[in-house]
Design an enzyme around this catalytic site. Structure first.
Site: not given
Length: 317
Positions: A102-104
């Site tokens: 998720v995300c970074t």
């Protein structure tokens, strides 16, 4: 039962953790025996999120059971990742049946070499850096999530919920995923190919009110005359002055902005309605199905009918 192991670390983004966690926990509540959701940090000690929330893990990473789905969230803690964490991912990631970020969190997977040769995405603000630092990764900055074999990566924050719902739908069926989405009061289906930004967000908002009004007019009237001359008259500017000012203040040309708005509206209608291609082409300002087909092939690599087959659920009427 599938074990979902969520990795924790200091300065993790709390919603990257809790969003998918609530989806999988909801699936277990709805469909007992489907998931066991666990968390683990490098030392097994509590971590402090970027919003100062303290999370208490179930295990230390080395003591955690082998996961079916290994989920890696993002957050400020990925900027200078804990070497112990990336080493653990490098050793244990290949054993998981499903790798999810998720995300970074994608940065951590990339640091561990787990994204090499895969298509992936991350938060829009970090896509260029991910591509620059890890040239073996095919970074796609546009979608809200990307699934490439056993590897699934998502964009910023709430897109982790969309990806988790897609995984639950794959595992347990659409009705279970729909029940969870209803409970969480979120849309079940933001397909992974959906852009991280709508056309309005992808472009900057103009500073001057007449240009902002034109942007809004384009969004609300995609089937109208949206030529530069017509839009300039609405803004009470000469066509040349309007085109120059619009690009200066929004970062894109009027024509390109109109293309994005029309394409976005056409995609939405193909996904969410049973309207015919000819009707949609008129409603979105293309005029003819052939004009819409050319726009779809140029931007998305597929014709409208094929796009609908791929991204509109069979249950939609």
């Amino acid at each position: 039962m599938r074990t979902v192991l969520i990795v924790l670390f200091d300065d993790v983004q709390s919603l990257d953790v809790t969003g998918p966690l609530e989806v999988f926990a909801g699936a277990e509540a709805w469909h007992g025996g489907s998931y066991r959701v666990l968390t683990a940090s490098p030392d097994g000690v509590p971590v402090r999120t970027s919003s100062a929330l303290t999370l208490v893990p179930d295990h230390a990473l080395d003591d955690a059971p082998a996961p079916h789905t290994l989920l890696v969230p993002g957050g400020r803690g990925t900027r200078h990742p804990d070497r112990r964490l990336t080493d653990w991912l490098r050793g244990h990631g290949p054993r998981a049946e499903r790798l999810v970020s998720v995300c970074t969190g994608a940065v951590l997977l990339a640091e561990a070499g787990l994204l090499d040769g895969h298509r992936a995405t991350t938060h829009w603000a970090y896509c260029d850096k991910l591509a620059r630092d890890h040239p073996a990764v095919e970074v796609d900055p546009d979608p809200i999530f990307v699934r490439d074999g056993r590897v699934s990566t998502s964009a910023g924050v709430t897109s982790g919920i969309d990806l988790a719902l897609a995984l639950v739908e794959e595992d347990l069926g659409r009705e279970t995923a729909l029940a969870i989405a209803r409970h969480l009061v979120v849309f079940l289906r933001r397909p992974g190919n959906q852009a991280q930004f709508s056309a309005q967000l992808a472009a900057q908002t103009a500073r001057r009110e007449p240009l902002r009004e034109v942007q809004q007019w384009i969004t609300e009237h995609p089937d109208d005359d949206l030529s530069v001359e017509s839009l300039a008259a609405r803004a009470r500017l000469s066509p040349r002055h309007f085109a120059r000012a619009f690009r200066s203040e929004t970062g894109t040309t009027p024509g390109r902005y109109v293309e994005r708005v029309r394409l976005e509206q056409a995609r939405r209608l193909l996904e969410d309605t049973g309207d015919g291609v000819e009707e949609i082409s008129r409603a979105c300002g293309y005029g003819t199905p052939e004009a819409m087909r050319r726009a779809f092939v140029k931007a998305l690599g597929s014709a409208p009918a094929e796009y609908r087959r791929r991204f509109r659920p069979a249950s939609t009427s």
